[in-house]
Design a protein around this motif. Structure first.
Motif, PDB file in Angstrom:
ATOM      1  N   SER A  91       0.841  -1.203   0.000  1.00  0.00           N
ATOM      2  CA  SER A  91       0.000   0.000   0.000  1.00  0.00           C
ATOM      3  C   SER A  91       0.877   1.254   0.000  1.00  0.00           C
ATOM      4  O   SER A  91       0.548   2.256  -0.635  1.00  0.00           O
ATOM      5  CB  SER A  91      -0.976  -0.002   1.182  1.00  0.00           C
ATOM      6  N   MET A  94       2.108   1.626  -3.604  1.00  0.00           N
ATOM      7  CA  MET A  94       1.069   2.145  -4.508  1.00  0.00           C
ATOM      8  C   MET A  94       0.755   3.606  -4.212  1.00  0.00           C
ATOM      9  O   MET A  94       0.442   4.376  -5.118  1.00  0.00           O
ATOM     10  CB  MET A  94      -0.217   1.310  -4.411  1.00  0.00           C
ATOM     11  N   HIS A  95       0.827   3.959  -2.956  1.00  0.00           N
ATOM     12  CA  HIS A  95       0.589   5.348  -2.579  1.00  0.00           C
ATOM     13  C   HIS A  95       1.588   6.245  -3.317  1.00  0.00           C
ATOM     14  O   HIS A  95       1.221   7.300  -3.857  1.00  0.00           O
ATOM     15  CB  HIS A  95       0.732   5.480  -1.062  1.00  0.00           C
ATOM     16  N   TYR A  97       3.337   5.463  -6.141  1.00  0.00           N
ATOM     17  CA  TYR A  97       3.065   5.450  -7.583  1.00  0.00           C
ATOM     18  C   TYR A  97       1.864   6.332  -7.923  1.00  0.00           C
ATOM     19  O   TYR A  97       1.858   7.058  -8.908  1.00  0.00           O
ATOM     20  CB  TYR A  97       2.782   4.026  -8.083  1.00  0.00           C
ATOM     21  N   ASP A  98       0.839   6.219  -7.098  1.00  0.00           N
ATOM     22  CA  ASP A  98      -0.389   6.969  -7.341  1.00  0.00           C
ATOM     23  C   ASP A  98      -0.086   8.469  -7.440  1.00  0.00           C
ATOM     24  O   ASP A  98      -0.514   9.144  -8.376  1.00  0.00           O
ATOM     25  CB  ASP A  98      -1.346   6.682  -6.180  1.00  0.00           C
ATOM     26  N   GLY A  99       0.664   8.951  -6.482  1.00  0.00           N
ATOM     27  CA  GLY A  99       1.006  10.370  -6.448  1.00  0.00           C
ATOM     28  C   GLY A  99       1.893  10.760  -7.618  1.00  0.00           C
ATOM     29  O   GLY A  99       1.681  11.807  -8.258  1.00  0.00           O
ATOM     30  N   ALA A 102      -0.142  10.715 -10.819  1.00  0.00           N
ATOM     31  CA  ALA A 102      -1.128  11.813 -10.812  1.00  0.00           C
ATOM     32  C   ALA A 102      -0.469  13.131 -11.226  1.00  0.00           C
ATOM     33  O   ALA A 102      -1.090  13.969 -11.889  1.00  0.00           O
ATOM     34  CB  ALA A 102      -1.758  11.935  -9.434  1.00  0.00           C
ATOM     35  N   VAL A 107      -3.570   7.902 -14.315  1.00  0.00           N
ATOM     36  CA  VAL A 107      -4.149   7.087 -13.244  1.00  0.00           C
ATOM     37  C   VAL A 107      -3.359   5.787 -13.153  1.00  0.00           C
ATOM     38  O   VAL A 107      -3.205   5.080 -14.156  1.00  0.00           O
ATOM     39  CB  VAL A 107      -5.630   6.784 -13.556  1.00  0.00           C
ATOM     40  N   ALA A 108      -2.864   5.475 -11.963  1.00  0.00           N
ATOM     41  CA  ALA A 108      -2.192   4.193 -11.741  1.00  0.00           C
ATOM     42  C   ALA A 108      -3.230   3.191 -11.252  1.00  0.00           C
ATOM     43  O   ALA A 108      -4.100   3.537 -10.461  1.00  0.00           O
ATOM     44  CB  ALA A 108      -1.094   4.360 -10.696  1.00  0.00           C
ATOM     45  N   ALA A 109      -3.145   1.956 -11.742  1.00  0.00           N
ATOM     46  CA  ALA A 109      -4.156   0.955 -11.381  1.00  0.00           C
ATOM     47  C   ALA A 109      -3.483  -0.297 -10.856  1.00  0.00           C
ATOM     48  O   ALA A 109      -2.866  -1.049 -11.616  1.00  0.00           O
ATOM     49  CB  ALA A 109      -5.012   0.633 -12.596  1.00  0.00           C
ATOM     50  N   GLN A 110      -3.593  -0.514  -9.557  1.00  0.00           N
ATOM     51  CA  GLN A 110      -2.940  -1.673  -8.947  1.00  0.00           C
ATOM     52  C   GLN A 110      -3.563  -2.984  -9.420  1.00  0.00           C
ATOM     53  O   GLN A 110      -4.777  -3.154  -9.382  1.00  0.00           O
ATOM     54  CB  GLN A 110      -3.068  -1.584  -7.429  1.00  0.00           C
ATOM     55  N   ALA A 139      -5.098   4.332 -18.505  1.00  0.00           N
ATOM     56  CA  ALA A 139      -4.487   4.175 -17.171  1.00  0.00           C
ATOM     57  C   ALA A 139      -3.183   3.379 -17.292  1.00  0.00           C
ATOM     58  O   ALA A 139      -2.926   2.755 -18.319  1.00  0.00           O
ATOM     59  CB  ALA A 139      -5.454   3.442 -16.252  1.00  0.00           C
TER      60      ALA A 139
END
Ligand code: GLU
Length: 381
Positions: A91, A94-95, A97-99, A102, A107-110, A139
């Motif tokens: 998590s 992914m946090h 990568y997400d940032g 963005a 959009v990153a998609a786990q 994405a």
């Protein structure tokens, strides 16, 4: 056969690529430290975003969850398992990568996978459909092994290393390039961390025992894979028809250069026909079940015009099969002329048999696509 060339020669005839799986290893993502290196990740994400900007599909296969978890739980008084470390770290990973994505309006998609998800045919289709749908959306799928449930003791559940996972994903979504980004820069004549004179091998035409002997290294402290798993992955992906490059993830603009066909690292060129070999790979070992009989028009569309099998062309279905099973396809004269993975199980197939595809949802109350067997999941015999 290998060529120890560097520079332009080794890269002759490299093709330009449209769909790329980029694998980032733990040692790269942590820059050799005990935690994720944000600067490295920022640069890798920037390169992925640049490829997306050019219309290239990119799927990231990332390691780093266990390393991130270990760092987060450092000092914890509890003994923790790999599964627990991965849950905590994934998590966090992914946090980040997400940032980072963005910041590029992406959009990153786990997507977390296990071996069982891909060996199971319905799981295989679902994973493929999801990844392709994400790419369609623009994405960036960010794939890792689902370490929290992939226990070491259960061999057929765990893939075990992200090199092999990245090759499975490459075949799953028909990528034309697998780029394995490492901290060592490619396959060398000896382990470059131990022997400074080791030379980079820029092109490998075939993974012979001689080539495999070069990869006789130990796993690195933080990551799981060494060169051995990278060669296993290269074998699997080139058999599926993709080119593979193992290259240094810290080289500037590496992904953009690779996709443009510039040489870097070690290239393993696939000699296999992409589509047909992928189908062979996909269908290998799957037992056929049931029977689909099609009319003359559908038989002609499949054999002569490269079309998918729509329910409208089906005359009869028999035997027992589920969505995701491999089913032989017969013409009305009783000749088995194709085999394919069906999108609908026997019960559904029977109900939509002979119907136009726009009625599927209305008749079944659900829809898995307009085709009974999609062209990509069909092999002519
Ligand atoms: N799935 C593991 C992780 O994210 C990595 C496996 C590997 O490095 O090959 O930590």
């Amino acid at each position: 056969m290998t060529e120890k060339k560097t520079g332009a020669d080794g890269g002759a005839n490299r093709r330009a690529y449209g769909r790329v799986v980029a694998k980032f290893g733990t040692n790269l993502l942590t820059a050799g430290t005990d935690q994720l290196d944000i600067e490295t990740m920022t640069e890798l994400v920037r390169q992925v975003a640049a490829l997306r900007e050019r219309g290239v599909d990119v799927i990231v296969v990332t390691s780093g969850s266990i390393a991130a978890g270990r760092h987060r739980l450092a000092g914890s008084k509890y003994e923790t398992s790999r599964q627990v470390l991965a849950s905590v770290g994934q998590s966090h990973l992914m946090h980040i990568y997400d940032g980072l994505f963005a910041a590029h309006d992406l959009v990153a998609a786990q997507t977390l996978l296990t071996r069982r998800d891909l060996a199971d045919r319905v799981g295989y289709l679902n994973a493929r459909n999801t990844l392709l749908a994400l790419l369609d959306l623009g994405a960036v799928p960010v794939v890792n092994e689902n370490d929290a449930v992939a226990l070491d003791e259960i061999e057929d559940v765990r893939i075990g290393d992200n090199d092999n996972l990245s090759a499975l994903v490459t075949n799953l979504i028909d990528a034309d390039l697998l780029a394995i980004l490492t901290d060592t820069g490619g396959l060398h004549t000896a382990d470059p961390r131990r022997e400074p004179d080791a030379e980079l091998i820029s092109l490998v035409e075939a993974i012979t025992p001689e080539v495999e002997a070069l990869a006789d290294d130990a796993s690195t402290p933080h990551g799981v894979g060494g060169m051995i798993t990278k060669l296993q992955a290269a074998k699997l992906a080139i058999a599926g028809g993709a080119d593979v490059v193992i290259a240094g993830g810290h080289e500037g603009n590496l992904l953009e250069r690779l996709v443009g066909g510039e040489p870097a690292g070690t290239l393993f060129r696939s000699s296999a026909d992409r589509v047909e070999s992928r189908k062979r790979w996909m269908l290998a070992g799957l037992a056929a079940r049931g029977k689909i009989v099609v009319d003359a028009g559908a038989a002609e569309a499949l054999t002569a015009r490269g079309k998918s099998l729509l329910p409208a062309g089906v005359r009869e279905v028999s035997g027992s099969f589920d969505r995701g099973d491999t089913v032989p396809i017969y013409d009305q004269d009783g000749h088995r002329f194709a085999i394919g993975i069906t999108n609908y199980g026997r019960g559904d197939a029977e109900r939509i048999c002979g119907m136009r595809s726009d009625r599927i949802a209305e008749v079944l109350g659900h829809e898995y696509g307009e085709e009974l067997v999609h062209r990509n999941n069909l092999v002519l015999l």
